[in-house]
Motif scaffolding. Structure first.
Motif, PDB file in Angstrom:
ATOM      1  N   GLY A  38      -3.331  -6.733   8.337  1.00 38.85           N
ATOM      2  CA  GLY A  38      -4.625  -6.303   7.572  1.00 38.85           C
ATOM      3  C   GLY A  38      -5.778  -7.353   8.079  1.00 38.85           C
ATOM      4  N   ARG A  94      -3.278   6.540   5.076  1.00 41.31           N
ATOM      5  CA  ARG A  94      -3.613   7.276   6.321  1.00 41.31           C
ATOM      6  C   ARG A  94      -4.862   6.223   7.146  1.00 41.31           C
ATOM      7  NH1 ARG A  94      -3.229  12.516   7.396  1.00 41.31           N
ATOM      8  NH2 ARG A  94      -5.011  12.337   8.967  1.00 41.31           N
ATOM      9  N   TYR A  95      -5.680   5.261   6.159  1.00 39.09           N
ATOM     10  CA  TYR A  95      -6.310   4.347   6.742  1.00 39.09           C
ATOM     11  C   TYR A  95      -5.730   3.381   7.578  1.00 39.09           C
ATOM     12  CZ  TYR A  95     -10.150   0.934   6.917  1.00 39.09           C
ATOM     13  OH  TYR A  95     -11.039  -0.080   7.303  1.00 39.09           O
ATOM     14  N   VAL A  96      -4.605   2.810   7.048  1.00 37.84           N
ATOM     15  CA  VAL A  96      -3.955   1.525   7.574  1.00 37.84           C
ATOM     16  C   VAL A  96      -3.383   2.143   8.845  1.00 37.84           C
ATOM     17  CG1 VAL A  96      -1.721   0.467   7.241  1.00 37.84           C
ATOM     18  CG2 VAL A  96      -3.380   0.561   5.586  1.00 37.84           C
ATOM     19  N   LEU A  97      -2.711   3.521   8.669  1.00 40.10           N
ATOM     20  CA  LEU A  97      -1.966   3.800  10.038  1.00 40.10           C
ATOM     21  C   LEU A  97      -3.020   4.049  11.197  1.00 40.10           C
ATOM     22  CD1 LEU A  97       0.607   6.254   8.869  1.00 40.10           C
ATOM     23  CD2 LEU A  97       0.816   3.887   9.153  1.00 40.10           C
ATOM     24  N   GLU A  98      -4.221   4.512  10.623  1.00 40.24           N
ATOM     25  CA  GLU A  98      -5.322   4.723  11.911  1.00 40.24           C
ATOM     26  C   GLU A  98      -6.044   3.441  12.391  1.00 40.24           C
ATOM     27  OE1 GLU A  98      -7.537   7.940  10.338  1.00 40.24           O
ATOM     28  OE2 GLU A  98      -5.717   9.280   9.875  1.00 40.24           O
ATOM     29  N   HIS A  99      -6.067   2.632  11.448  1.00 40.34           N
ATOM     30  CA  HIS A  99      -6.930   1.433  11.765  1.00 40.34           C
ATOM     31  C   HIS A  99      -6.324  -0.028  11.816  1.00 40.34           C
ATOM     32  CE1 HIS A  99     -10.620   4.181  11.313  1.00 40.34           C
ATOM     33  NE2 HIS A  99      -9.836   4.523  10.315  1.00 40.34           N
ATOM     34  N   LYS A 100      -5.216  -0.045  11.494  1.00 43.87           N
ATOM     35  CA  LYS A 100      -4.476  -1.495  11.600  1.00 43.87           C
ATOM     36  C   LYS A 100      -3.514  -1.521  12.606  1.00 43.87           C
ATOM     37  CE  LYS A 100      -7.092  -2.705   8.072  1.00 43.87           C
ATOM     38  NZ  LYS A 100      -8.128  -3.871   8.228  1.00 43.87           N
ATOM     39  N   LYS A 134       0.740  -1.305  -0.122  1.00 42.33           N
ATOM     40  CA  LYS A 134       0.053   0.004   0.030  1.00 42.33           C
ATOM     41  C   LYS A 134       0.921   1.106  -0.041  1.00 42.33           C
ATOM     42  CE  LYS A 134      -3.397  -2.645  -0.160  1.00 42.33           C
ATOM     43  NZ  LYS A 134      -3.906  -2.635  -1.339  1.00 42.33           N
ATOM     44  N   PRO A 154      -5.651  12.815   4.311  1.00 43.33           N
ATOM     45  CA  PRO A 154      -6.639  11.942   5.306  1.00 43.33           C
ATOM     46  C   PRO A 154      -7.365  10.882   4.591  1.00 43.33           C
ATOM     47  CG  PRO A 154      -7.194  14.211   5.307  1.00 43.33           C
ATOM     48  CD  PRO A 154      -5.882  14.270   4.308  1.00 43.33           C
ATOM     49  N   THR A 155      -7.742  11.102   3.241  1.00 42.47           N
ATOM     50  CA  THR A 155      -8.646  10.228   2.738  1.00 42.47           C
ATOM     51  C   THR A 155      -7.608   8.993   2.070  1.00 42.47           C
ATOM     52  OG1 THR A 155      -8.827  11.386   0.639  1.00 42.47           O
ATOM     53  CG2 THR A 155     -10.298  11.612   2.231  1.00 42.47           C
ATOM     54  N   SER A 156      -6.218   9.032   2.111  1.00 48.01           N
ATOM     55  CA  SER A 156      -5.779   7.863   1.705  1.00 48.01           C
ATOM     56  C   SER A 156      -5.713   6.641   2.408  1.00 48.01           C
ATOM     57  CB  SER A 156      -4.065   8.482   1.315  1.00 48.01           C
ATOM     58  OG  SER A 156      -3.679   8.772   2.594  1.00 48.01           O
ATOM     59  N   GLU A 157      -5.545   5.685   1.430  1.00 43.77           N
ATOM     60  CA  GLU A 157      -5.382   4.403   2.045  1.00 43.77           C
ATOM     61  C   GLU A 157      -4.214   4.100   2.863  1.00 43.77           C
ATOM     62  OE1 GLU A 157      -5.262   4.627  -1.646  1.00 43.77           O
ATOM     63  OE2 GLU A 157      -4.113   2.855  -2.458  1.00 43.77           O
ATOM     64  N   ASN A 193      -0.162   9.276   0.089  1.00 43.18           N
ATOM     65  CA  ASN A 193       0.215  10.604   0.895  1.00 43.18           C
ATOM     66  C   ASN A 193      -0.327  10.548   2.145  1.00 43.18           C
ATOM     67  OD1 ASN A 193       0.804  13.023   1.317  1.00 43.18           O
ATOM     68  ND2 ASN A 193      -0.610  13.975   0.035  1.00 43.18           N
TER      69      ASN A 193
END
Ligand code: SF4
Lengths: 193, 296
Positions: B295, B269-275, B257, B264-267, B260
């Motif tokens: 994951g 950021r999602y990984v860092l915030e949720h995994k 993955k 905040p909508t990048s994948e 940028n």
């Protein structure tokens, strides 16, 4: 990659379906849920499910011209045998290894319209949107897929991306990822005698 | 460097080259030759353009091909980061070979920027017992997991600090790059890097002509000379044009993955915030921009 856009249908029927499926299969399913992990609060609001219903660029489903459209053989005139059974005449190559103890063909394939799939709610979905069917049970994977974290993306990190459907990587009848042959490893350093 | 004395490197070189003020034109030429030019990051766009044109000429002469040598700078508001899903990677090395082809890495002697380490599940992350040389019929092998390692694009990069000539630096978007003409091949950076991410060209790099990737960036995958260090640049020639790195697109399991960090909508950021996320050798305070996550 040749891609085209699938647009998710919206409307009361779908919302009902989602609600019903969520009730049925929680906690695995959170199709409509906004992420609730507040441990890391950034002050940023994740897009709602409706916003996430934006267009996904997916290549065509991996259906061969020989077998699709299914209605070429499955003549709607022929009465449907809804009896759960082991198939003898056709599709004998399909080995269902996907919660096979609880399901069979017509749980996912629509008996009335063989060219479409069928959600638990009874709603028909085209093969292009098969991820909605998979997401009924694998809600966490659907959530990650939409965001771009489950599965491969190609294209632009800042712009348009191509998604793959679940079935491009997973055989829907036997979805576990199969072992593959590795490419050659590095040559070990030579040792001088 | 010499500016403090009122003599710039360029003026100094001019003097050495015997230029007079009246022959300023030829003077500029001297400073554009690979040996006498400033570091790439110190050049004006015009100077960079002139250097890239010369490079393209020399590549045409050498390889008989037209190279496109990009000079795109870092974009505002962009900091790149990478995340790799350890629960999905099967160790197939598709990424390694896609990287070799994309970035014109030498085939023989063999240079590979990505190294996939096979580790024991019951030992966990343990570099002492990891091997990159595994060679079974199929992967993943039971009881093992795989950790692909390339440049971690540290925020606090030991390699940059160790370079005596300032030939390697961190760009604004977080990519640490190498100026191949300024590299003197001392390999201080190689010993400084705790991830073994840098590679040295002990001999002339050999890439079959038909396999050369002619889409390049001056700070990235353009053909390198012998005697210099190279490493992963997140495919700088691709990502600065908005594309994913080659390894992201090659991985059959979708483990890789990229995006940028500031979006905040990048994948990413999602990984860092949720995994569940970690970095390699966090205790060294290198602050990598390359994250590993689970994951599932
Ligand atoms: S291509 Fe993907 S699955 Fe294969 S080794 Fe690289 S990261 Fe792992």
């Amino acid at each position: 990659m040749e891609g085209y856009v699938t647009r998710r249908t919206t409307g009361p029927l779908r919302s009902l379906a989602v609600l019903w499926v969520c009730l049925l299969s929680s906690p695995g399913c959170d199709v409509g849920a906004v992420h609730e992990n507040d441990a890391v609060s950034t002050g940023f609001e994740w897009p709602s499910s409706a916003q996430l219903d934006a267009d996904f660029h997916v290549p065509r489903p991996p259906l061969s011209d020989e077998t699709f459209p299914c209605s070429d053989c499955h003549d709607p005139e022929i009465p449907v045998n809804r009896q759960r059974r082991e198939l003898q005449m056709a599709h004998t190559e399909i080995q269902l290894r996907h919660a096979e103890w609880g399901r069979w063909c017509l749980d996912c394939h629509d008996a009335g319209d063989r060219d479409q799939l069928r959600l638990a709610s009874g709603e028909r979905v085209p093969f292009e949107e098969s991820y909605r069917l998979c997401g009924q049970c694998h809600g966490d994977k659907l959530r990650d897929w939409r965001i771009g974290v489950h599965g491969r993306r190609t294209g632009s990190w800042s712009g348009e991306k191509s998604y793959l459907l679940c079935v491009h990587c997973h055989d829907s009848h036997d979805p576990a990822f199969k072992p593959i042959e590795p490419m050659p490893g590095p040559r070990p350093p030579r040792r001088t005698p | 460097m010499n500016e403090a004395n009122g003599v710039s490197r360029r003026e100094f070189l001019c003097a050495v080259a015997g230029c007079t003020a009246a022959a300023a034109g030829s003077c500029v030429d001297v400073t554009h030759t690979p040996f006498f030019r400033e570091r790439l990051r110190e050049l004006t766009p015009d100077e960079l353009g002139a250097i890239v044109a010369r490079l393209a000429d020399s590549y045409r002469e050498r390889y008989g091909r037209d190279f496109e040598i990009g000079t795109e700078p870092a974009q505002d508001g962009v900091e790149f980061a990478y995340a790799l899903d350890l629960s999905r990677c099967v160790g197939c090395r598709r990424c390694v070979h896609a990287c070799v082809e994309e970035n014109n890495q030498s085939r023989d002697p063999e240079v590979q920027w990505i190294r996939v380490l096979q580790m024991d599940k019951h030992k966990g992350i343990d570099f002492a017992h990891a091997t990159p040389y595994y060679d079974p019929e199929t992967v993943p092998e039971p009881g093992h997991f795989y950790v692909p390692v390339a440049c971690q694009q540290c925020r606090n990069p030991p390699c940059v600090k160790s370079c005596p000539t300032g030939a390697t630096w961190q760009e604004e978007d977080g990519i640490t790059v190498i100026d191949y003409e300024w590299c003197i091949g001392c390999r201080c950076c190689i010993s400084a890097c705790p991830y073994g991410a840098r590679r040295f060209n002990w001999a002339d790099p050999a890439v079959p002509d038909e396999e050369l990737n002619t889409r390049t960036h001056v700070l990235g995958n353009r053909p390198r000379p012998r005697g210099v260090v190279e490493k992963c640049t997140f495919c700088i020639h691709r990502v600065r044009q908005g594309l994913y790195p080659a390894c992201v697109e090659a991985c059959p399991t979708g483990s890789r993955k990229f995006g940028n960090l500031l979006d905040p909508t990048s994948e990413i950021r999602y990984v860092l915030e949720h995994k569940r996320v970690f970095v390699l050798k966090a205790e060294l305070n290198t602050l990598p921009r390359f994250y590993y996550f689970y994951g599932t």
